[in-house]
Write a protein that holds these residues in place. Structure first.
Motif, short mmCIF file in Angstrom:
data_model
loop_
_atom_site.label_atom_id
_atom_site.label_comp_id
_atom_site.label_asym_id
_atom_site.label_seq_id
_atom_site.Cartn_x
_atom_site.Cartn_y
_atom_site.Cartn_z
N UNK A 190 0.83 -1.20 0.00
CA UNK A 190 0.00 0.00 0.00
C UNK A 190 0.87 1.26 0.00
N UNK A 191 1.94 1.22 0.76
CA UNK A 191 2.80 2.40 0.88
C UNK A 191 3.62 2.60 -0.38
N UNK A 192 4.22 1.52 -0.87
CA UNK A 192 5.19 1.66 -1.98
C UNK A 192 4.51 2.06 -3.28
N UNK A 193 3.24 1.82 -3.39
CA UNK A 193 2.53 2.29 -4.60
C UNK A 193 2.52 3.80 -4.69
N UNK A 194 2.55 4.46 -3.56
CA UNK A 194 2.49 5.92 -3.54
C UNK A 194 3.88 6.53 -3.37
N UNK A 195 4.70 5.87 -2.58
CA UNK A 195 5.98 6.48 -2.23
C UNK A 195 7.07 6.13 -3.23
N UNK A 196 6.95 5.03 -3.88
CA UNK A 196 7.84 4.50 -4.95
C UNK A 196 9.25 4.15 -4.48
N UNK A 197 9.88 4.98 -3.70
CA UNK A 197 11.24 4.65 -3.25
C UNK A 197 11.16 3.55 -2.20
N UNK A 198 11.88 2.47 -2.43
CA UNK A 198 11.75 1.29 -1.57
C UNK A 198 12.25 1.58 -0.15
N UNK A 199 13.34 2.31 -0.06
CA UNK A 199 13.89 2.60 1.28
C UNK A 199 12.90 3.43 2.09
N UNK A 200 12.36 4.45 1.44
CA UNK A 200 11.37 5.30 2.14
C UNK A 200 10.16 4.48 2.54
N UNK A 251 0.44 9.71 3.66
CA UNK A 251 -0.06 11.03 3.24
C UNK A 251 0.80 12.15 3.83
N UNK A 252 1.17 12.01 5.08
CA UNK A 252 2.01 13.02 5.72
C UNK A 252 3.37 13.08 5.04
N UNK A 253 3.88 11.93 4.70
CA UNK A 253 5.19 11.87 4.03
C UNK A 253 5.11 12.56 2.67
N UNK A 254 4.07 12.28 1.94
CA UNK A 254 3.93 12.87 0.60
C UNK A 254 3.76 14.39 0.71
N UNK A 255 3.03 14.84 1.70
CA UNK A 255 2.82 16.28 1.86
C UNK A 255 4.11 16.97 2.27
N UNK A 256 4.91 16.29 3.04
CA UNK A 256 6.20 16.88 3.43
C UNK A 256 7.12 16.96 2.22
N UNK A 257 7.01 15.96 1.39
CA UNK A 257 7.92 15.89 0.25
C UNK A 257 7.59 16.96 -0.78
N UNK A 260 -2.85 13.65 -10.21
CA UNK A 260 -3.88 13.92 -9.20
C UNK A 260 -3.24 14.26 -7.85
N UNK A 261 -3.96 15.03 -7.01
CA UNK A 261 -3.49 15.20 -5.63
C UNK A 261 -3.37 13.85 -4.93
N UNK A 262 -2.47 13.79 -3.95
CA UNK A 262 -2.16 12.50 -3.31
C UNK A 262 -3.41 11.82 -2.75
#
Lengths: 302, 183
Positions: free
Chosen positions: B35-45, B84-90, B134-136
């Protein structure tokens, strides 16, 4: 609401988009164990936090108790510990009078302690008051105290980099505008049920030239310098967005106005800085507005 | 340990037992990570966020209510928030105040569904591009609904948004995509 949309194109697009998603690394458990080892078990950490907080409180109470009964005499409250003996004060007055004339010609924000003691009427001495034969001077303007055990609760002085303007004035203006045009204020509950930090209001103005809500909001936004904390202004014919932060009260403000079907929906919210604001309640209200009469004819709260 | 039921795992975690925690991670990590990696893409993150999600789950295990959702869904809710918080920070949210009338397009539900089910390859490829823009929150909503096939009630629990506004939001996002497809 329970209908399931087929939207096969959308499904296929998403399937293709996520078909190459990376797998979980093989060493994820080892890394998780490392994180768990690095952090103590959460519950006991929570308990230690409470123990630490209780210990701090006890220490502070102990210090206060010790200080209170250190001497036989009754001591004044800590903040009033600075006392000025009459002879010192007189000497300072003599010295200060000459400097005072020069000082009045300048606009220095910080005045030496000696001048503060006898310029009680000056607006720059607002932190000073006289009690009996003593003068109590604001903490940040005192000279260092001889007693090292005395601590002030807020011993730091912060200057506003730009003159402070209260963002709440915008709400006041909007309320007056609404009152003048008989527009009722609506209340939205946009925070969680157990959280009352967020304050949200909504107005529905008629979209008329005589009111010209967008122009008035723009005027209000121009009250504030663009360097004001959290300042964001964006507008078009259709929408208006204005944001500010109040660093003194730790609040974030947002106003959104939108033209919808011959009306202007004006939404205002404020919440502690850092609180996540969901637009769900606003959106829901907005959708209702698309189909129902304005709030002026309804008493319903959302 | 691997034969533990969900309830037993939760009890073990509540007692602060390491075995319970590792079993919870072992059982649900893949789903949460996906669920996370679909949005964040970077594996480490994504891996770090996944770890954060589990640590937060352990710290707040007492707030889990099995009557409201399964443990997996509860974990996804935590992961959703962190993502969502991570994406908004980024990349900070940029409010688009264009005179966008896409959502005002008057189109019925059935017609919209038809338009988004054309089967045309060009539409599908274009939608892939539009979804990225689209927005996150909207993208996450589409992923949960269409890709993970979760019902709206479950998505409402994960996102913390009530089902009715969520349905409206889904409808608006679909209309927006339709309008952009037509441009």
């Amino acid at each position: 609401m329970n209908k399931i949309y087929k939207d096969t194109d959308l499904r296929e697009a998403l399937r293709r988009k996520y078909s190459d998603v990376p797998q979980l690394p093989a060493d994820f458990m080892a890394k998780m164990e490392e994180r768990l080892d690095a952090k103590p078990v959460a519950k006991s950490r929570h308990q230690w936090r409470w123990v630490a907080a209780a210990a701090c409180v006890l220490i502070m109470v102990g210090i206060g108790f010790t200080m209170l009964h250190k001497d036989d005499e009754l001591r004044k409250p800590l903040l009033a510990e600075t006392t000025v003996k009459p002879n010192r004060e007189v000497a300072k007055v003599e010295k200060g009078s000459e400097v005072q004339k020069k000082q009045q010609e300048t606009t220095e924000p910080h005045i030496p302690v000696s001048l503060n003691r006898q310029r009680t009427a000056s607006p720059q001495n607002m932190n000073q008051e006289t009690v009996g034969n003593e003068q109590i001077v604001a903490p940040h303007e005192t000279e260092p105290l001889s007693n090292p055990n005395i601590h002030y609760a807020a011993n730091e002085h912060k200057n506003d980099t730009i003159p402070y303007q209260d963002p709440a004035r915008v709400d006041e203006f909007i309320a007056k505008l609404a009152d003048f045009y008989n527009v009722r204020q609506g209340e939205l509950k946009c925070s969680a049920s157990n959280d009352s930090n967020m304050v949200s209001t909504v107005y529905v103005f008629p979209d008329k030239k005589e009111i010209d809500v967008f122009a008035r909001l723009l005027q209000v936004a121009c009250w504030y310098k663009s360097e004001t904390s959290g300042y964001r202004l964006n507008f078009s014919h259709q929408q208006f967005l204005f944001e500010l932060k109040d660093m003194r009260r730790n609040l974030q403000y947002r106003w959104i106005a939108e033209r919808i079907n011959g009306r202007i929906l004006l939404y205002g919210t404020n919440a502690p800085i850092g609180v996540t604001e969901s637009s769900a309640c606003y959106q829901e209200y907005r959708n209702e507005l698309m189909h129902i009469n304005s709030i002026n004819n309804k008493t319903k709260k959302i | 340990m691997s034969a533990l039921t969900e309830t037993e795992i939760i009890d073990a975690v509540r007692r602060g037992q390491r075995e319970g925690q590792t079993e919870m991670v072992r059982r649900y990590a893949e789903r949460v990570f996906a669920m996370i990696v679909r949005q964040v893409t970077d594996v480490m993150d994504a891996q770090e966020l996944m770890q954060d999600a589990f640590l937060r789950a352990f710290a707040h295990i007492d707030s889990y209510d099995s009557r409201k959702a399964s443990l997996s869904t509860w974990l996804c809710r935590i992961a959703y928030r962190l993502t969502l918080d991570f994406l908004k920070r980024r990349h900070p949210v940029i409010v688009s105040i264009e005179d966008d009338r896409a959502w005002q397009t008057d189109i019925g539900d059935e017609q919209l569904e038809e338009e988004l089910s054309s089967g045309r390859e060009e539409n599908i490829e274009r939608l892939q591009m539009l979804i990225d823009q689209l927005p996150d929150e909207e993208r996450l909503l589409l992923t949960l609904y269409y890709f993970e096939n979760r019902p709206l009630t479950e998505i409402a629990y994960i996102t913390g948004i009530e089902a009715k506004p969520l349905a409206n939001r889904l409808y608006r996002t679909r209309k927006k995509l339709y309008k952009q497809l037509k441009q």
